[in-house]
Write an enzyme that holds these catalytic residues in place. Structure first.
Site, mmCIF file in Angstrom:
data_model
loop_
_atom_site.group_PDB
_atom_site.id
_atom_site.type_symbol
_atom_site.label_atom_id
_atom_site.label_comp_id
_atom_site.label_asym_id
_atom_site.label_seq_id
_atom_site.Cartn_x
_atom_site.Cartn_y
_atom_site.Cartn_z
ATOM 1 N N ARG A 50 0.872 -1.188 0.000
ATOM 2 C CA ARG A 50 0.000 0.000 0.000
ATOM 3 C C ARG A 50 0.900 1.226 0.000
ATOM 4 O O ARG A 50 2.124 1.113 0.088
ATOM 5 C CB ARG A 50 -1.023 -0.006 1.159
ATOM 6 C CG ARG A 50 -0.639 -0.678 2.425
ATOM 7 C CD ARG A 50 0.456 -0.012 3.183
ATOM 8 N NE ARG A 50 0.247 1.396 3.343
ATOM 9 C CZ ARG A 50 1.203 2.284 3.534
ATOM 10 N NH1 ARG A 50 2.475 1.904 3.586
ATOM 11 N NH2 ARG A 50 0.950 3.570 3.661
ATOM 12 N N GLY A 51 0.266 2.419 -0.085
ATOM 13 C CA GLY A 51 1.023 3.648 -0.313
ATOM 14 C C GLY A 51 1.079 3.877 -1.816
ATOM 15 O O GLY A 51 1.469 2.968 -2.565
ATOM 16 N N ALA A 52 0.677 5.077 -2.259
ATOM 17 C CA ALA A 52 0.439 5.287 -3.691
ATOM 18 C C ALA A 52 1.630 4.910 -4.580
ATOM 19 O O ALA A 52 1.462 4.137 -5.542
ATOM 20 C CB ALA A 52 0.000 6.736 -3.922
ATOM 21 N N ARG A 87 -7.324 -0.365 -6.891
ATOM 22 C CA ARG A 87 -7.715 0.667 -5.913
ATOM 23 C C ARG A 87 -7.888 1.975 -6.689
ATOM 24 O O ARG A 87 -7.077 2.281 -7.569
ATOM 25 C CB ARG A 87 -6.661 0.839 -4.813
ATOM 26 C CG ARG A 87 -6.615 -0.334 -3.838
ATOM 27 C CD ARG A 87 -5.673 -0.050 -2.673
ATOM 28 N NE ARG A 87 -6.279 0.820 -1.679
ATOM 29 C CZ ARG A 87 -5.599 1.376 -0.655
ATOM 30 N NH1 ARG A 87 -4.288 1.178 -0.557
ATOM 31 N NH2 ARG A 87 -6.211 2.128 0.244
ATOM 32 N N GLN A 192 -1.958 2.126 9.825
ATOM 33 C CA GLN A 192 -0.678 2.221 9.107
ATOM 34 C C GLN A 192 0.352 3.011 9.921
ATOM 35 O O GLN A 192 1.552 2.792 9.773
ATOM 36 C CB GLN A 192 -0.877 2.908 7.746
ATOM 37 C CG GLN A 192 -1.629 2.092 6.711
ATOM 38 C CD GLN A 192 -3.118 2.382 6.720
ATOM 39 O OE1 GLN A 192 -3.684 2.797 7.734
ATOM 40 N NE2 GLN A 192 -3.773 2.172 5.603
ATOM 41 N N ASP A 233 -2.134 10.730 -1.995
ATOM 42 C CA ASP A 233 -2.486 9.680 -2.961
ATOM 43 C C ASP A 233 -2.799 10.267 -4.325
ATOM 44 O O ASP A 233 -2.646 9.598 -5.348
ATOM 45 C CB ASP A 233 -3.650 8.853 -2.423
ATOM 46 C CG ASP A 233 -3.175 8.072 -1.219
ATOM 47 O OD1 ASP A 233 -3.195 8.646 -0.108
ATOM 48 O OD2 ASP A 233 -2.714 6.929 -1.376
ATOM 49 N N ASN A 243 -5.521 12.209 0.757
ATOM 50 C CA ASN A 243 -4.583 11.405 1.557
ATOM 51 C C ASN A 243 -5.402 10.639 2.597
ATOM 52 O O ASN A 243 -6.634 10.798 2.689
ATOM 53 C CB ASN A 243 -3.529 12.308 2.210
ATOM 54 C CG ASN A 243 -2.387 11.510 2.829
ATOM 55 O OD1 ASN A 243 -1.822 10.634 2.176
ATOM 56 N ND2 ASN A 243 -2.039 11.759 4.072
ATOM 57 N N LYS A 244 -4.709 9.814 3.368
ATOM 58 C CA LYS A 244 -5.369 8.943 4.341
ATOM 59 C C LYS A 244 -6.419 9.687 5.160
ATOM 60 O O LYS A 244 -6.201 10.825 5.583
ATOM 61 C CB LYS A 244 -4.299 8.333 5.258
ATOM 62 C CG LYS A 244 -4.795 7.407 6.352
ATOM 63 C CD LYS A 244 -5.648 6.279 5.835
ATOM 64 C CE LYS A 244 -4.986 5.488 4.746
ATOM 65 N NZ LYS A 244 -5.966 4.628 3.986
HETATM 66 O O1 MRU Z 1 -4.507 3.054 2.303
HETATM 67 P P1 MRU Z 1 -3.040 3.296 2.146
HETATM 68 O O2 MRU Z 1 -2.214 2.728 3.253
HETATM 69 O O3 MRU Z 1 -2.529 2.883 0.780
HETATM 70 O O4 MRU Z 1 -2.886 4.883 2.223
HETATM 71 C C1 MRU Z 1 -1.616 5.445 2.061
HETATM 72 C C2 MRU Z 1 -1.581 6.906 2.239
HETATM 73 O O5 MRU Z 1 -2.594 7.558 2.430
HETATM 74 C C3 MRU Z 1 -0.241 7.579 2.070
HETATM 75 O O6 MRU Z 1 -0.147 8.712 2.870
HETATM 76 C C4 MRU Z 1 -0.037 7.984 0.616
HETATM 77 O O7 MRU Z 1 -0.273 6.901 -0.247
HETATM 78 C C5 MRU Z 1 1.303 8.524 0.357
HETATM 79 S S1 MRU Z 1 2.556 7.272 0.432
HETATM 80 C C6 MRU Z 1 4.037 7.958 -0.060
#
Ligand code: MRU
Length: 340
Positions: A50-52, A87, A192, A233, A243-244
């Site tokens: 996970r993480g964009a 996603r 996370q 994201d 973002n999250k």
């Molecule tokens: O649901 P996730 O864990 O994929 O969400 C991730 C985030 O919101 C991060 O802050 C974002 O992807 C940036 S990662 C460099």
């Protein structure tokens, strides 16, 4: 001064794609092999990766792996569509899949795996380089000798192909000997921050304090933190960022108390076809993530749940956006275009 480094990585290619299964952290470090596109899409959906940026790189390698299994172009196009749809919110995923697909479309049939793999490796290396550049660009926004920062979710090595976006900046301030402490919000529901950022920071010797999401506003109000630094994201053309979930609340608190709110994202996360935040698709996830903490039920089994994975923060609440190309400050459509 030694530059920022990390001992953590989210994924690797060892004659096949391997992911560090992030569902198991911080308890167990288990690498899982991903045979092709279907396994890659599933790993993305269930948050094993996970993480964009990391999602984009994983999908790129998964499509290359699929091209080795079956190079038939209509099959590859279908696999690419399935991966890109795994996603919806992060901009990197569709872009990375499209990049590898172009390499495959251009290649001779006998060379399509090699070309796809080379394209995926190039994306991986470019993201690692972007992380290093963002770290340098972003650290300069937090001057002073004893800097205390607050972050949310995980925008670190586990979320990218390098040292991280927001955590790359944190690592740089730390490498400069200026980081007093990183506060990490736990990031309910999937945690996370607690499971990943706290683990990643501890493992790399970064002083970190974990807090419940609900404690962040009072921490900001206390004047203890020099800045909020987080990833994104998707960055829209007007500088809105997704973002999250919980990011918007942090931005409101930071603005109310005059604390810099800095978003760090590589250009692969920018999507100028989204004119504003209203155009960014927000992923809604299964209610079970909220009804449970990991496997333990904490709510009535049938209770209705609201579980958006992300929220949108408007540009007027964002002090600066950092990419590998520079810093947008103030955040306007024209400063965003300059660093996209
Ligand atoms: O649901 P996730 O864990 O994929 O969400 C991730 C985030 O919101 C991060 O802050 C974002 O992807 C940036 S990662 C460099």
């Amino acid at each position: 001064m030694a530059g920022p480094t990390t001992t953590v990585s989210a994924l690797r290619w060892r004659d096949g794609l391997e992911l560090l299964d992030q569902r198991e952290l911080p308890h167990r470090e288990r690498w899982m092999s991903i045979a092709g596109a279907a396994a890659g899409a599933r790993a993305i959906r269930v948050l094993a990766v996970r993480g964009a940026p990391a999602i984009g790189i994983a999908a790129a390698y998964a499509l290359a792996a699929e091209a080795r299994r079956n190079p038939d172009i209509s099959h590859i196009r279908r696999a690419a569509r399935r991966l890109a749809a795994a996603r919806p919110t992060g901009a990197d995923l569709a872009r990375a899949v499209a990049h590898v697909l172009v390499a495959i479309e251009k290649a001779l049939p006998a060379e399509c795996f090699e070309q796809a793999l080379a394209a995926a490796k190039a994306l991986h290396a470019a993201d690692a380089a972007a992380c290093r550049a963002m770290a340098a660009n972003g650290a300069a926004l937090f001057p002073g000798e004893r800097v205390i920062l607050l972050t949310h979710c995980n925008a670190g090595a586990l979320a990218t192909g390098g040292i991280g976006s927001a955590l790359g900046v944190v690592r740089m301030v730390h490498a400069q000997g200026r980081l007093e402490r990183l506060y990490a919000c736990e990031a309910r529901p999937v945690l996370q921050g607690a499971r990943l950022t706290a683990w990643e920071a501890t493992r790399d010797g970064i002083p970190v304090t974990l807090l419940p999401d609900s404690a962040a506003a009072s921490l900001i109000a206390s004047g203890a933190v020099a800045g909020v630094v987080l990833g994104a994201d998707r960055v829209a053309a007007d500088g809105s960022i997704a973002n999250k979930i919980g990011t918007y609340a942090l931005a409101l608190a930071a603005a109310r108390h005059g604390v810099p709110f800095v978003v760090v994202a590589p250009t692969t996360t920018f999507d100028l076809t989204c004119r504003s935040g209203a155009d960014i698709p927000i992923e809604q996830r299964d209610g079970e993530e909220v009804r449970r903490v990991r496997r333990t039920a904490i709510a009535p089994a049938a209770v209705a749940v609201y579980n958006p994975a992300f929220d949108v923060t408007p540009p007027e609440l964002v002090t600066a956006i950092v990419s590998e190309r520079g810093v947008a400050r103030p955040v306007t459509a024209s400063t965003v275009r300059e660093i996209a």
